[in-house]
Write a protein that holds these residues in place. Sequence first.
Motif, PDB file in Angstrom:
ATOM      1  N   THR A  84     -10.971   1.815  16.787  1.00 51.32           N
ATOM      2  CA  THR A  84     -11.632   0.577  17.213  1.00 51.32           C
ATOM      3  C   THR A  84     -11.752   0.583  18.736  1.00 51.32           C
ATOM      4  O   THR A  84     -12.719   1.096  19.281  1.00 51.32           O
ATOM      5  CB  THR A  84     -10.877  -0.664  16.697  1.00 51.32           C
ATOM      6  N   ALA A  85     -10.774   0.032  19.416  1.00 50.59           N
ATOM      7  CA  ALA A  85     -10.833  -0.096  20.879  1.00 50.59           C
ATOM      8  C   ALA A  85     -10.981   1.252  21.578  1.00 50.59           C
ATOM      9  O   ALA A  85     -11.754   1.378  22.535  1.00 50.59           O
ATOM     10  CB  ALA A  85      -9.583  -0.815  21.385  1.00 50.59           C
ATOM     11  N   GLY A  86     -10.259   2.264  21.111  1.00 55.25           N
ATOM     12  CA  GLY A  86     -10.342   3.581  21.737  1.00 55.25           C
ATOM     13  C   GLY A  86     -11.733   4.187  21.624  1.00 55.25           C
ATOM     14  O   GLY A  86     -12.301   4.679  22.604  1.00 55.25           O
ATOM     15  N   ALA A  87     -12.300   4.142  20.427  1.00 58.22           N
ATOM     16  CA  ALA A  87     -13.643   4.699  20.208  1.00 58.22           C
ATOM     17  C   ALA A  87     -14.690   3.939  21.006  1.00 58.22           C
ATOM     18  O   ALA A  87     -15.579   4.545  21.623  1.00 58.22           O
ATOM     19  CB  ALA A  87     -13.984   4.677  18.716  1.00 58.22           C
ATOM     20  N   VAL A  88     -14.575   2.623  21.016  1.00 56.59           N
ATOM     21  CA  VAL A  88     -15.530   1.813  21.774  1.00 56.59           C
ATOM     22  C   VAL A  88     -15.417   2.132  23.266  1.00 56.59           C
ATOM     23  O   VAL A  88     -16.432   2.329  23.951  1.00 56.59           O
ATOM     24  CB  VAL A  88     -15.310   0.303  21.514  1.00 56.59           C
ATOM     25  N   ALA A  89     -14.196   2.193  23.779  1.00 58.05           N
ATOM     26  CA  ALA A  89     -13.994   2.479  25.205  1.00 58.05           C
ATOM     27  C   ALA A  89     -14.611   3.820  25.598  1.00 58.05           C
ATOM     28  O   ALA A  89     -15.347   3.897  26.591  1.00 58.05           O
ATOM     29  CB  ALA A  89     -12.506   2.467  25.541  1.00 58.05           C
ATOM     30  N   LEU A  90     -14.347   4.861  24.820  1.00 59.62           N
ATOM     31  CA  LEU A  90     -14.902   6.175  25.164  1.00 59.62           C
ATOM     32  C   LEU A  90     -16.425   6.157  25.131  1.00 59.62           C
ATOM     33  O   LEU A  90     -17.081   6.715  26.017  1.00 59.62           O
ATOM     34  CB  LEU A  90     -14.362   7.266  24.240  1.00 59.62           C
ATOM     35  N   ASN A  91     -17.000   5.514  24.142  1.00 65.16           N
ATOM     36  CA  ASN A  91     -18.463   5.439  24.064  1.00 65.16           C
ATOM     37  C   ASN A  91     -19.053   4.660  25.243  1.00 65.16           C
ATOM     38  O   ASN A  91     -20.079   5.058  25.797  1.00 65.16           O
ATOM     39  CB  ASN A  91     -18.915   4.844  22.734  1.00 65.16           C
ATOM     40  N   VAL A  92     -18.409   3.586  25.635  1.00 65.08           N
ATOM     41  CA  VAL A  92     -18.893   2.807  26.778  1.00 65.08           C
ATOM     42  C   VAL A  92     -18.766   3.633  28.059  1.00 65.08           C
ATOM     43  O   VAL A  92     -19.709   3.692  28.861  1.00 65.08           O
ATOM     44  CB  VAL A  92     -18.142   1.460  26.894  1.00 65.08           C
ATOM     45  N   PHE A  93     -17.617   4.270  28.264  1.00 67.23           N
ATOM     46  CA  PHE A  93     -17.436   5.116  29.450  1.00 67.23           C
ATOM     47  C   PHE A  93     -18.511   6.200  29.509  1.00 67.23           C
ATOM     48  O   PHE A  93     -19.132   6.428  30.551  1.00 67.23           O
ATOM     49  CB  PHE A  93     -16.059   5.792  29.451  1.00 67.23           C
ATOM     50  N   THR A  94     -18.709   6.875  28.385  1.00 72.45           N
ATOM     51  CA  THR A  94     -19.674   7.974  28.345  1.00 72.45           C
ATOM     52  C   THR A  94     -21.091   7.468  28.579  1.00 72.45           C
ATOM     53  O   THR A  94     -21.864   8.075  29.323  1.00 72.45           O
ATOM     54  CB  THR A  94     -19.570   8.727  27.003  1.00 72.45           C
ATOM     55  N   ALA A  95     -21.445   6.365  27.951  1.00 67.07           N
ATOM     56  CA  ALA A  95     -22.791   5.805  28.126  1.00 67.07           C
ATOM     57  C   ALA A  95     -23.020   5.353  29.562  1.00 67.07           C
ATOM     58  O   ALA A  95     -24.109   5.533  30.110  1.00 67.07           O
ATOM     59  CB  ALA A  95     -23.011   4.647  27.156  1.00 67.07           C
ATOM     60  N   CYS A  96     -21.990   4.780  30.181  1.00 66.37           N
ATOM     61  CA  CYS A  96     -22.116   4.273  31.555  1.00 66.37           C
ATOM     62  C   CYS A  96     -22.015   5.368  32.616  1.00 66.37           C
ATOM     63  O   CYS A  96     -22.431   5.175  33.751  1.00 66.37           O
ATOM     64  CB  CYS A  96     -21.036   3.231  31.830  1.00 66.37           C
ATOM     65  N   GLY A  97     -21.404   6.476  32.270  1.00 66.98           N
ATOM     66  CA  GLY A  97     -21.261   7.569  33.236  1.00 66.98           C
ATOM     67  C   GLY A  97     -20.064   7.443  34.146  1.00 66.98           C
ATOM     68  O   GLY A  97     -19.961   8.153  35.144  1.00 66.98           O
ATOM     69  N   SER A  98     -19.144   6.557  33.806  1.00 68.70           N
ATOM     70  CA  SER A  98     -17.913   6.446  34.590  1.00 68.70           C
ATOM     71  C   SER A  98     -16.810   5.846  33.739  1.00 68.70           C
ATOM     72  O   SER A  98     -17.066   5.094  32.806  1.00 68.70           O
ATOM     73  CB  SER A  98     -18.127   5.602  35.842  1.00 68.70           C
ATOM     74  N   MET A  99     -15.599   6.217  34.086  1.00 73.72           N
ATOM     75  CA  MET A  99     -14.413   5.732  33.389  1.00 73.72           C
ATOM     76  C   MET A  99     -13.600   4.900  34.366  1.00 73.72           C
ATOM     77  O   MET A  99     -13.544   5.232  35.554  1.00 73.72           O
ATOM     78  CB  MET A  99     -13.581   6.932  32.914  1.00 73.72           C
ATOM     79  N   THR A 100     -13.006   3.869  33.877  1.00 72.48           N
ATOM     80  CA  THR A 100     -12.071   3.095  34.690  1.00 72.48           C
ATOM     81  C   THR A 100     -10.814   2.853  33.865  1.00 72.48           C
ATOM     82  O   THR A 100     -10.904   2.461  32.700  1.00 72.48           O
ATOM     83  CB  THR A 100     -12.663   1.744  35.125  1.00 72.48           C
ATOM     84  N   HIS A 101      -9.702   3.151  34.465  1.00 72.99           N
ATOM     85  CA  HIS A 101      -8.413   2.868  33.855  1.00 72.99           C
ATOM     86  C   HIS A 101      -7.378   2.806  34.976  1.00 72.99           C
ATOM     87  O   HIS A 101      -7.674   3.184  36.117  1.00 72.99           O
ATOM     88  CB  HIS A 101      -8.057   3.920  32.799  1.00 72.99           C
ATOM     89  N   ARG A 102      -6.187   2.333  34.671  1.00 73.22           N
ATOM     90  CA  ARG A 102      -5.118   2.299  35.685  1.00 73.22           C
ATOM     91  C   ARG A 102      -4.834   3.727  36.127  1.00 73.22           C
ATOM     92  O   ARG A 102      -4.491   4.575  35.311  1.00 73.22           O
ATOM     93  CB  ARG A 102      -3.860   1.656  35.112  1.00 73.22           C
ATOM     94  N   LEU A 103      -4.956   3.974  37.408  1.00 75.60           N
ATOM     95  CA  LEU A 103      -4.831   5.338  37.916  1.00 75.60           C
ATOM     96  C   LEU A 103      -3.394   5.769  38.167  1.00 75.60           C
ATOM     97  O   LEU A 103      -3.158   6.894  38.604  1.00 75.60           O
ATOM     98  CB  LEU A 103      -5.684   5.503  39.172  1.00 75.60           C
ATOM     99  N   ASP A 104      -2.447   4.926  37.857  1.00 75.16           N
ATOM    100  CA  ASP A 104      -1.039   5.300  37.979  1.00 75.16           C
ATOM    101  C   ASP A 104      -0.325   5.195  36.623  1.00 75.16           C
ATOM    102  O   ASP A 104       0.884   5.061  36.553  1.00 75.16           O
ATOM    103  CB  ASP A 104      -0.337   4.437  39.021  1.00 75.16           C
ATOM    104  N   GLU A 105      -1.112   5.276  35.566  1.00 75.52           N
ATOM    105  CA  GLU A 105      -0.558   5.171  34.218  1.00 75.52           C
ATOM    106  C   GLU A 105      -0.395   6.567  33.621  1.00 75.52           C
ATOM    107  O   GLU A 105      -1.368   7.295  33.438  1.00 75.52           O
ATOM    108  CB  GLU A 105      -1.465   4.323  33.338  1.00 75.52           C
ATOM    109  N   ALA A 106       0.845   6.928  33.331  1.00 75.12           N
ATOM    110  CA  ALA A 106       1.148   8.238  32.767  1.00 75.12           C
ATOM    111  C   ALA A 106       0.690   8.331  31.316  1.00 75.12           C
ATOM    112  O   ALA A 106       0.530   7.317  30.633  1.00 75.12           O
ATOM    113  CB  ALA A 106       2.646   8.505  32.855  1.00 75.12           C
ATOM    114  N   ILE A 107       0.495   9.532  30.851  1.00 71.67           N
ATOM    115  CA  ILE A 107       0.178   9.782  29.448  1.00 71.67           C
ATOM    116  C   ILE A 107       1.432   9.452  28.638  1.00 71.67           C
ATOM    117  O   ILE A 107       2.531   9.920  28.984  1.00 71.67           O
ATOM    118  CB  ILE A 107      -0.238  11.249  29.239  1.00 71.67           C
ATOM    119  N   PRO A 108       1.313   8.649  27.581  1.00 75.60           N
ATOM    120  CA  PRO A 108       2.505   8.268  26.811  1.00 75.60           C
ATOM    121  C   PRO A 108       3.289   9.490  26.318  1.00 75.60           C
ATOM    122  O   PRO A 108       2.733  10.396  25.707  1.00 75.60           O
ATOM    123  CB  PRO A 108       1.931   7.489  25.623  1.00 75.60           C
ATOM    124  N   GLY A 109       4.584   9.506  26.649  1.00 76.86           N
ATOM    125  CA  GLY A 109       5.473  10.569  26.207  1.00 76.86           C
ATOM    126  C   GLY A 109       5.420  11.839  27.035  1.00 76.86           C
ATOM    127  O   GLY A 109       6.178  12.774  26.783  1.00 76.86           O
TER     128      GLY A 109
END
Length: 172
Positions: A84-109
């Motif tokens: 749901t949210a993950g798939a939508v986010a990736l599609n929006v990022f890809t369609a828009c040509g840019s990604m935004t997320h917290r730049l100090d957030e580590a990969i879980p684990g």
Amino acid sequence: MNRRKFLQAALITPVVVFAGVKTVAMARHYPLDELLTQLKRLPPDKLFSSGDWSVSMILQHLAQSIRYSRLGYPQAKSALFQYTAGAVALNVFTACGSMTHRLDEAIPGAPALIKAVPNDVAMAELIAEISQFIAWQGELAPHFAYGNLTKAQYYNAHYLHIQNHLSEISLG
């Protein structure tokens, strides 16, 4: 507008919007190989970070992300989130040509990033991981937030992820 038409429009509109975003996202292709060439030209000892992470930590984080796409992420979000949210986010990022997320957030684990690793060592690791990913012919692991991705989708995700983090790195 009568109630029936309103309800129909309310149900159909999100589907149409999602289908449009998905169509645009599927048509987009980002040149990870060109980004690799640009990274090879950067002088690691002259790079500075404007964010919370050092340049080395950013490069290590990017290398981890690419490595995990081949070997598997340590922890994943729920399948419900991914589809749901993950798939939508990736599609929006890809369609828009840019990604935004917290730049100090580590990969879980993921293991902690090491501030003391020299920039040139971290850059060499990132370049090696991108090169291995480009050459990879095996199966890809599901992304921890976006779920199962094709190699083309991973190309786009990695490209946009790297570009997002590079926004905090400058040449000094």
